[in-house]
Design a protein around this motif. Structure first.
Motif, PDB file in Angstrom:
ATOM      1  N   UNK A 297     -16.677  11.264   9.273  1.00 45.40           N
ATOM      2  CA  UNK A 297     -17.691  10.744  10.187  1.00 45.40           C
ATOM      3  C   UNK A 297     -19.101  11.116   9.729  1.00 45.40           C
ATOM      4  N   UNK A 298     -19.276  12.360   9.264  1.00 48.52           N
ATOM      5  CA  UNK A 298     -20.588  12.788   8.773  1.00 48.52           C
ATOM      6  C   UNK A 298     -20.990  12.025   7.522  1.00 48.52           C
TER       7      UNK A 298
ATOM      8  N   UNK B  59     -21.197  -4.327  12.476  1.00 46.47           N
ATOM      9  CA  UNK B  59     -20.114  -3.532  11.894  1.00 46.47           C
ATOM     10  C   UNK B  59     -18.744  -4.112  12.158  1.00 46.47           C
ATOM     11  N   UNK B  60     -18.541  -4.727  13.325  1.00 42.29           N
ATOM     12  CA  UNK B  60     -17.211  -5.261  13.637  1.00 42.29           C
ATOM     13  C   UNK B  60     -16.892  -6.454  12.756  1.00 42.29           C
ATOM     14  N   UNK B  61     -17.905  -7.238  12.369  1.00 43.75           N
ATOM     15  CA  UNK B  61     -17.648  -8.362  11.480  1.00 43.75           C
ATOM     16  C   UNK B  61     -17.237  -7.885  10.096  1.00 43.75           C
ATOM     17  N   UNK B  62     -17.914  -6.871   9.597  1.00 47.05           N
ATOM     18  CA  UNK B  62     -17.564  -6.336   8.284  1.00 47.05           C
ATOM     19  C   UNK B  62     -16.174  -5.700   8.301  1.00 47.05           C
ATOM     20  N   UNK B  63     -15.844  -4.988   9.380  1.00 44.40           N
ATOM     21  CA  UNK B  63     -14.508  -4.405   9.485  1.00 44.40           C
ATOM     22  C   UNK B  63     -13.432  -5.476   9.584  1.00 44.40           C
ATOM     23  N   UNK B  64     -13.722  -6.543  10.311  1.00 41.58           N
ATOM     24  CA  UNK B  64     -12.761  -7.642  10.418  1.00 41.58           C
ATOM     25  C   UNK B  64     -12.553  -8.342   9.085  1.00 41.58           C
TER      26      UNK B  64
ATOM     27  N   UNK C 200     -24.275   7.945   4.820  1.00 42.05           N
ATOM     28  CA  UNK C 200     -24.290   6.729   4.005  1.00 42.05           C
ATOM     29  C   UNK C 200     -24.871   5.547   4.773  1.00 42.05           C
ATOM     30  N   UNK C 201     -24.731   5.550   6.102  1.00 42.01           N
ATOM     31  CA  UNK C 201     -25.375   4.515   6.903  1.00 42.01           C
ATOM     32  C   UNK C 201     -26.888   4.576   6.801  1.00 42.01           C
ATOM     33  N   UNK C 202     -27.442   5.784   6.635  1.00 47.07           N
ATOM     34  CA  UNK C 202     -28.887   5.899   6.423  1.00 47.07           C
ATOM     35  C   UNK C 202     -29.277   5.472   5.008  1.00 47.07           C
ATOM     36  N   UNK C 203     -28.402   5.779   4.037  1.00 49.12           N
ATOM     37  CA  UNK C 203     -28.736   5.484   2.650  1.00 49.12           C
ATOM     38  C   UNK C 203     -28.544   4.023   2.282  1.00 49.12           C
ATOM     39  N   UNK C 204     -27.855   3.253   3.114  1.00 52.41           N
ATOM     40  CA  UNK C 204     -27.595   1.863   2.739  1.00 52.41           C
ATOM     41  C   UNK C 204     -28.855   1.003   2.766  1.00 52.41           C
ATOM     42  N   UNK C 205     -29.904   1.467   3.453  1.00 50.89           N
ATOM     43  CA  UNK C 205     -31.105   0.637   3.570  1.00 50.89           C
ATOM     44  C   UNK C 205     -31.951   0.669   2.313  1.00 50.89           C
ATOM     45  N   UNK C 206     -31.694   1.610   1.397  1.00 53.24           N
ATOM     46  CA  UNK C 206     -32.494   1.631   0.176  1.00 53.24           C
ATOM     47  C   UNK C 206     -32.210   0.395  -0.670  1.00 53.24           C
ATOM     48  N   UNK C 207     -30.995  -0.166  -0.591  1.00 57.45           N
ATOM     49  CA  UNK C 207     -30.694  -1.376  -1.340  1.00 57.45           C
ATOM     50  C   UNK C 207     -31.525  -2.553  -0.832  1.00 57.45           C
TER      51      UNK C 207
ATOM     52  N   UNK D  11     -29.862   1.254  13.866  1.00 55.19           N
ATOM     53  CA  UNK D  11     -28.562   1.639  14.420  1.00 55.19           C
ATOM     54  C   UNK D  11     -27.956   0.508  15.243  1.00 55.19           C
ATOM     55  N   UNK D  12     -28.783  -0.159  16.030  1.00 55.50           N
ATOM     56  CA  UNK D  12     -28.280  -1.232  16.873  1.00 55.50           C
ATOM     57  C   UNK D  12     -27.780  -2.403  16.039  1.00 55.50           C
ATOM     58  N   UNK D  13     -28.525  -2.808  15.028  1.00 57.14           N
ATOM     59  CA  UNK D  13     -28.113  -3.948  14.227  1.00 57.14           C
ATOM     60  C   UNK D  13     -26.903  -3.604  13.374  1.00 57.14           C
TER      61      UNK D  13
END
Length: 282
Positions: A171-172, A221-226, A177-184, A214-216
């Motif tokens: 989870x951590x 996230x559910x679409x990517x998981x699906x 990684x959720x914070x680091x994904x925006x650099x792309x 966080x909201x977006x």
């Protein structure tokens, strides 16, 4: 700033509508084809004899790593830039997923950013999972070698605690990684940024728009998981990326018009090359 996830999602889907064929090609070449090649390679390695499986697996791993860093990283950034371009207000440019292949400096910057991102994420995963993994291994070894009931019960408790630590580490790691994904996305928007400036811009961008990001991410996230669980839902992936791009286009500052005037250059007056005509006598 007023923010509506439903409105941003509708804007993203509306922007994606004229580019359905290009989005289908992107999904095929960036998602379906790589997984098909990986599965075919694993099946081919398993089908080889035991004595030749190790060299074949080694060369297959080297080829996969080279493809991931030399082809997939620039293509991934190009795809993100493509989503940003089709969602950008005005949409005056012609988007291309091979943008980072058009220049040597941009290409190697994308490769270096991909290698650095992989190294940071691997180091974070290793650092977060070491306590839980050590606890699980030690408790399993002690449970197997010591036959006392009290010690075995304590080992089971330690094993459960280690599993819980592994869950907390996952989870951590996902949160970081959720914070680091925006650099792309930032590098796809501004390829002229340096690597050090990119990390600084990412930290400032996260601090400024933490709630919206966080909201977006939660909304998409559910679409990517699906997409990972159900194969026909793979076509929801462009919608999720377009939603994120539409949100980021509202958060990025609008491009400032170029108000700098060109330096004055005197106009060159060329002498007339026409033949002189003799005027008739008055």
């Amino acid at each position: 700033m007023d923010f509506s996830a439903q409105k941003i999602q509708r804007c993203g889907i509306q922007a994606l509508r004229p580019y359905r064929k290009q989005a289908a090609c992107i999904v095929f070449f960036t998602v379906l084809l790589p997984w098909a090649v990986v599965i075919a390679g694993v099946a081919a390695v398993l089908a080889i004899r035991t004595d030749a499986a190790l060299p074949a697996g080694k060369w297959a791993g080297i080829a996969a790593a080279a493809w991931a860093f030399l082809v997939r990283a620039p293509l991934r950034l190009g795809v993100k830039r493509w989503y940003l371009e089709i969602c950008r207000p005005g949409n005056l440019r012609n988007p291309s997923v091979f943008f980072f292949f058009s220049s040597v400096s941009r290409y190697w910057k994308a490769v270096a950013a991909g290698v650095l991102s992989f190294g940071v994420k691997a180091a974070l995963l290793l650092g977060c999972s070491v306590p839980g993994a050590v606890s699980c291994i030690v408790s399993a070894v002690c449970y197997r070698n010591i036959a006392q009931p009290l010690v075995q019960s304590l080992c089971l408790l330690c094993l459960l605690a280690g599993i819980g630590l592994l869950g907390c580490a996952g989870a951590l790691w996902g949160k970081i990684c959720g914070k680091l994904q925006w650099w792309e996305w930032l590098l796809a928007r501004a390829p002229s940024l340096t690597i050090s400036g990119l990390w600084r811009e990412t930290a400032d961008f996260w601090k400024t728009h933490k709630t919206m990001l966080r909201l977006i991410r939660r909304r998409t996230g559910w679409k990517k998981a699906l997409c990972c669980l159900v194969l026909p839902a793979i076509w929801l992936l462009p919608q999720a990326h377009c939603t994120v791009a539409a949100c980021l286009c509202t958060l990025f500052p609008p491009p400032e018009p170029n108000r700098t005037f060109a330096p004055f250059r005197p106009r060159k007056i060329h002498p007339s090359r026409r033949k002189r005509t003799i005027l008739p006598a008055q």
